[in-house]
Scaffold this motif. Structure first.
Motif, PDB file in Angstrom:
ATOM      1  N   ALA A  20       0.816  -1.205   0.000  1.00  0.00           N
ATOM      2  CA  ALA A  20       0.000   0.000   0.000  1.00  0.00           C
ATOM      3  C   ALA A  20       0.851   1.258   0.000  1.00  0.00           C
ATOM      4  CB  ALA A  20      -0.921   0.012   1.220  1.00  0.00           C
ATOM      5  N   GLY A  21       2.178   1.088  -0.023  1.00  0.00           N
ATOM      6  CA  GLY A  21       3.066   2.237  -0.062  1.00  0.00           C
ATOM      7  C   GLY A  21       3.047   2.896  -1.421  1.00  0.00           C
ATOM      8  N   THR A  22       3.784   3.970  -1.551  1.00  0.00           N
ATOM      9  CA  THR A  22       3.790   4.693  -2.809  1.00  0.00           C
ATOM     10  C   THR A  22       4.952   4.274  -3.675  1.00  0.00           C
ATOM     11  OG1 THR A  22       5.092   6.447  -1.789  1.00  0.00           O
ATOM     12  CG2 THR A  22       2.716   6.713  -1.778  1.00  0.00           C
ATOM     13  N   ASN A  23       4.844   4.563  -4.941  1.00  0.00           N
ATOM     14  CA  ASN A  23       5.947   4.363  -5.861  1.00  0.00           C
ATOM     15  C   ASN A  23       7.086   5.287  -5.479  1.00  0.00           C
ATOM     16  OD1 ASN A  23       7.223   5.660  -8.504  1.00  0.00           O
ATOM     17  ND2 ASN A  23       6.816   3.488  -8.864  1.00  0.00           N
ATOM     18  N   LEU A  24       8.321   4.900  -5.809  1.00  0.00           N
ATOM     19  CA  LEU A  24       9.479   5.681  -5.374  1.00  0.00           C
ATOM     20  C   LEU A  24       9.434   7.114  -5.877  1.00  0.00           C
ATOM     21  CD1 LEU A  24      11.850   6.117  -7.797  1.00  0.00           C
ATOM     22  CD2 LEU A  24      11.789   3.647  -7.652  1.00  0.00           C
ATOM     23  N   LEU A  25       8.815   7.363  -7.018  1.00  0.00           N
ATOM     24  CA  LEU A  25       8.780   8.722  -7.537  1.00  0.00           C
ATOM     25  C   LEU A  25       7.796   9.598  -6.782  1.00  0.00           C
ATOM     26  CD1 LEU A  25       8.951   7.965 -11.334  1.00  0.00           C
ATOM     27  CD2 LEU A  25      10.776   8.610  -9.782  1.00  0.00           C
ATOM     28  N   VAL A 355       1.002  -5.395 -15.151  1.00  0.00           N
ATOM     29  CA  VAL A 355       1.588  -4.066 -14.945  1.00  0.00           C
ATOM     30  C   VAL A 355       2.118  -3.546 -16.281  1.00  0.00           C
ATOM     31  CG1 VAL A 355       3.295  -2.699 -13.688  1.00  0.00           C
ATOM     32  CG2 VAL A 355       2.209  -4.670 -12.580  1.00  0.00           C
ATOM     33  N   ALA A 356       1.484  -2.519 -16.805  1.00  0.00           N
ATOM     34  CA  ALA A 356       1.841  -2.001 -18.128  1.00  0.00           C
ATOM     35  C   ALA A 356       3.272  -1.494 -18.183  1.00  0.00           C
ATOM     36  CB  ALA A 356       0.879  -0.883 -18.516  1.00  0.00           C
ATOM     37  N   LEU A 357       3.768  -0.930 -17.095  1.00  0.00           N
ATOM     38  CA  LEU A 357       5.134  -0.400 -17.068  1.00  0.00           C
ATOM     39  C   LEU A 357       6.142  -1.463 -17.469  1.00  0.00           C
ATOM     40  CD1 LEU A 357       7.130   1.928 -16.169  1.00  0.00           C
ATOM     41  CD2 LEU A 357       7.191   0.756 -13.949  1.00  0.00           C
ATOM     42  N   TYR A 358       5.977  -2.684 -16.944  1.00  0.00           N
ATOM     43  CA  TYR A 358       6.927  -3.755 -17.230  1.00  0.00           C
ATOM     44  C   TYR A 358       6.892  -4.125 -18.714  1.00  0.00           C
ATOM     45  CZ  TYR A 358       6.309  -4.542 -12.141  1.00  0.00           C
ATOM     46  OH  TYR A 358       6.213  -4.406 -10.778  1.00  0.00           O
ATOM     47  N   ARG A 421       4.549   9.397 -24.603  1.00  0.00           N
ATOM     48  CA  ARG A 421       3.283   9.836 -24.004  1.00  0.00           C
ATOM     49  C   ARG A 421       3.014   9.101 -22.693  1.00  0.00           C
ATOM     50  NH1 ARG A 421       1.634  10.107 -29.513  1.00  0.00           N
ATOM     51  NH2 ARG A 421       0.973   7.931 -29.493  1.00  0.00           N
ATOM     52  N   ASN A 422       3.288   7.803 -22.677  1.00  0.00           N
ATOM     53  CA  ASN A 422       3.000   7.007 -21.481  1.00  0.00           C
ATOM     54  C   ASN A 422       3.808   7.453 -20.269  1.00  0.00           C
ATOM     55  OD1 ASN A 422       0.984   5.219 -22.362  1.00  0.00           O
ATOM     56  ND2 ASN A 422       2.484   3.876 -23.344  1.00  0.00           N
ATOM     57  N   VAL A 423       5.065   7.841 -20.477  1.00  0.00           N
ATOM     58  CA  VAL A 423       5.905   8.189 -19.329  1.00  0.00           C
ATOM     59  C   VAL A 423       5.472   9.495 -18.673  1.00  0.00           C
ATOM     60  CG1 VAL A 423       7.888   6.926 -20.214  1.00  0.00           C
ATOM     61  CG2 VAL A 423       7.644   9.361 -20.755  1.00  0.00           C
ATOM     62  N   LYS A 424       4.565  10.212 -19.299  1.00  0.00           N
ATOM     63  CA  LYS A 424       4.010  11.423 -18.689  1.00  0.00           C
ATOM     64  C   LYS A 424       2.806  11.097 -17.799  1.00  0.00           C
ATOM     65  CE  LYS A 424       5.403  14.566 -22.444  1.00  0.00           C
ATOM     66  NZ  LYS A 424       6.148  13.598 -23.263  1.00  0.00           N
ATOM     67  N   ASN A 425       2.376   9.830 -17.826  1.00  0.00           N
ATOM     68  CA  ASN A 425       1.224   9.367 -17.060  1.00  0.00           C
ATOM     69  C   ASN A 425       1.710   8.802 -15.725  1.00  0.00           C
ATOM     70  OD1 ASN A 425      -0.873   7.795 -15.959  1.00  0.00           O
ATOM     71  ND2 ASN A 425      -1.692   7.270 -17.976  1.00  0.00           N
ATOM     72  N   ASP A 426       1.369   9.452 -14.617  1.00  0.00           N
ATOM     73  CA  ASP A 426       1.834   9.005 -13.303  1.00  0.00           C
ATOM     74  C   ASP A 426       1.351   7.603 -12.967  1.00  0.00           C
ATOM     75  OD1 ASP A 426       3.257  11.299 -12.830  1.00  0.00           O
ATOM     76  OD2 ASP A 426       1.700  12.273 -11.640  1.00  0.00           O
ATOM     77  N   VAL A 429       3.772   5.221 -14.685  1.00  0.00           N
ATOM     78  CA  VAL A 429       5.088   5.209 -14.045  1.00  0.00           C
ATOM     79  C   VAL A 429       5.033   4.555 -12.669  1.00  0.00           C
ATOM     80  CG1 VAL A 429       6.982   6.670 -13.213  1.00  0.00           C
ATOM     81  CG2 VAL A 429       5.799   7.257 -15.327  1.00  0.00           C
ATOM     82  N   ALA A 430       3.874   4.586 -12.014  1.00  0.00           N
ATOM     83  CA  ALA A 430       3.744   4.001 -10.679  1.00  0.00           C
ATOM     84  C   ALA A 430       3.942   2.497 -10.681  1.00  0.00           C
ATOM     85  CB  ALA A 430       2.369   4.339 -10.093  1.00  0.00           C
ATOM     86  N   GLY A 431       3.803   1.854 -11.848  1.00  0.00           N
ATOM     87  CA  GLY A 431       4.053   0.420 -11.929  1.00  0.00           C
ATOM     88  C   GLY A 431       3.138  -0.384 -11.037  1.00  0.00           C
ATOM     89  N   PHE A 432       3.724  -1.187 -10.159  1.00  0.00           N
ATOM     90  CA  PHE A 432       2.960  -2.043  -9.257  1.00  0.00           C
ATOM     91  C   PHE A 432       2.251  -1.234  -8.178  1.00  0.00           C
ATOM     92  CE2 PHE A 432       2.682  -4.861  -5.522  1.00  0.00           C
ATOM     93  CZ  PHE A 432       2.048  -5.959  -6.071  1.00  0.00           C
TER      94      PHE A 432
END
Length: 539
Positions: A20-25, A355-358, A421-426, A429-432
């Motif tokens: 439930a933690g946040t992504n590193l960014l 996970v779309a990021l992967y 375009r995708n990398v501008k979407n938080d 980028v949040a991944g898992f």
């Protein structure tokens, strides 16, 4: 009470602490706590839990591309279970080699490389991370996970003070790659002694490995194997050996022999759709990304790679970008067509854990990797066409190659535009939902792609990575994961590779082609933004 106990037992067994933690960014200044010790998965839970992660519902975007923040709860994770190495869903067997394919040879030609952009000076955060890694080198020359859970012999997780944490190939290779980016080879740089010792560890393990299986190590149960694929060690070895080609000092002869061995293993096991039977794991798209990248890097450094192998890489990369099954690429009749017919139909459709990021990071990165390789071929084809004495059959092949490169460039432009375009979407980028080794690896894939394109997209992404990663660094200089791949060694090396992505070497021909493409993009009179295709506006 029973209804409550079962989900909690599942959560404890599969290790969802911190999800439930946040992504590193998006992390707060305070570091998230490390995962709590985990118990081995009880036998009764092994029987009731399905072997595969839950699939994304038809028609629903993968996590990270929809409107919901990709933070998972217990219901999302009921299907997650760490599998016994060498056995996947339904007891899928390990890959079998096609021994009719000739062994790969590595020649003397090594492509001259340079950086796509002017690299930043090594920051205090990077230097501290490098120091942490070097201090963690074991007496045998390798690196271990740096703590965290492992897989037990029965397939469940185990963790604790008495759990063994031996040096392993995968983590060692990722550290060596980070040290190389920082400027250290086996003969030069601040950490040359650590590199020399680490390469010796890797080469020694390759020499001891059998010649037929796709495995390169007898160490089992690592986080990397469980989470991103049984054969990840082999793929990482191949990448590192290729990258250190010509930079290994007195170990060069042994390194070349080891690279020929790992390359032969890979091409003999590659299925017609670009996959590998038995490469089971939670998010195998990530190990496929390493494998595909390693094939291209090996070609740049002298390995003779068959066009069919690279065509399969491109097909697999396209499937990751589009989230569809890859198209099979027919093998050369001399290379054993029976092996293609017997290959698992979906071996190339690597899992992404929803996970779309992967998946997208891997696919877009490998698409660019193959196009980079084709750009080298294009330069050779141009030389053939410029030679008035070249035979007609050679000129015909050169024309065909240039057309192939042109078509691949067009498709790659679309893939990279979507990635930008995708990398501008938080959410993407949040991944898992919080940072694990899988996120660090995905960020590396994206960084090594965007840096070649340069411009504002790269500058914005790099600034975002630097800010987020430096905030997430622990006081001892390390980075840790909070889900799945949690070991500090892999996570620290991964973070450093992202921060040093501007030091990724590319062949000069690739840099030249990228710059020419950027210079030839027309500018729309109204916006001043570059647009793909079409003539430049009149002045």
């Amino acid at each position: 009470m029973k209804k409550l106990f079962r989900p909690l037992a599942v959560a404890t067994a599969i290790g969802v602490t911190g999800i439930a933690g946040t992504n590193l960014l998006l992390a707060q200044e305070k570091q998230l706590p490390a995962e709590k010790p985990l118990r081995a998965l009880p036998d009764d839970l092994k029987r009731v839990l399905p072997a595969e992660p839950p699939a994304v519902a038809p028609g629903r975007p993968a996590r990270g591309l929809d409107d919901v923040k990709p933070v998972r709860g217990i219901d999302d994770l009921k299907g997650r279970v760490d599998r016994v190495p060498g056995q996947g869903a339904g007891g899928a067997a390990d890959s079998k080699p096609d021994t009719t394919i000739a062994p790969v040879k590595v020649g003397d030609t090594i492509a001259k490389t340079e950086f796509a952009v002017k690299p930043k000076d090594l920051s205090p955060a990077v230097k501290k991370g490098l120091e942490y890694l070097v201090k963690g080198q074991q007496d045998d020359g390798g690196w271990n996970q740096g703590g965290g859970w492992r897989n037990g012999t029965g397939g469940g997780r185990v963790e604790g003070a008495k759990v063994e944490d031996p040096s392993d190939i995968g983590n060692t290779c990722f550290v060596l790659l980070a040290l190389l980016r920082a400027g250290s080879t086996a003969t030069e740089g601040e950490y040359k002694d650590a590199v020399h010792k680490g390469l010796k560890f890797v080469i020694n393990r390759v020499e001891k490995a059998d010649k037929d299986s796709l495995y390169i190590t007898d160490v089992r149960g690592t986080q990397l194997q469980s989470k991103i694929g049984n054969y990840v060690d082999t793929f990482l070895v191949n990448l590192v050996l290729a990258e250190f080609r010509g930079k290994s000092g007195d170990q060069e002869k042994a390194l070349v022999a080891a690279l020929e061995k790992t390359m032969t293993k890979i091409v003999r096991h590659q299925t017609a759709d670009g996959g590998f039977a038995g490469n089971n794991g939670w998010a195998t798209t990530l190990s496929m990304g390493i494998c595909n990248k390693s094939l291209v890097r090996a070609k740049e450094r002298g390995a003779v790679v068959d066009d069919k192998a690279l065509a399969r890489v491109l097909a697999q990369a396209k499937s990751s970008v589009t989230n569809t099954a890859p198209a099979a690429v027919a093998a050369d009749p001399k290379a054993g067509p029976a092996a293609v017919a017997a290959a698992p139909a979906m071996a190339g459709k690597a899992g992404d854990a929803g996970v779309a990021l992967y998946r997208v990071g891997q696919g877009a990165g490998n698409y660019q990797d193959v196009v980079n390789s084709l750009r080298l071929d294009a330069e050779k084809a141009k030389q053939v066409l410029a030679d008035a004495k070249a035979p007609k059959d050679e000129r015909d092949r050169a024309e065909k190659k240039l057309q192939e490169v042109k078509e691949a460039e067009v498709q790659n432009d679309k893939v990279q535009a979507d990635l930008a375009r995708n990398v501008k979407n938080d959410n993407f980028v949040a991944g898992f939902g919080n940072n694990g080794g899988e996120e660090f690896l995905s960020f590396m894939n994206i960084s090594e792609t965007l840096v070649l394109l340069g411009g504002k997209d790269w500058d914005d992404w790099d600034a975002k990575m630097v800010k987020g990663l430096e905030k997430a660094q622990d006081k001892d200089g390390s980075w840790q994961g909070h889900h799945c791949i949690t070991g500090k060694t892999f996570c620290t090396a991964g973070a450093l590779l992202v921060l040093m992505a501007d030091r990724t070497p590319f062949p000069t021909e690739v840099i030249k082609a990228a710059r020419e493409k950027k210079e030839n993009k027309p500018v729309e009179p109204k916006t001043g933004e570059t647009q793909p295709g079409g003539p430049a506006p009149a002045k």
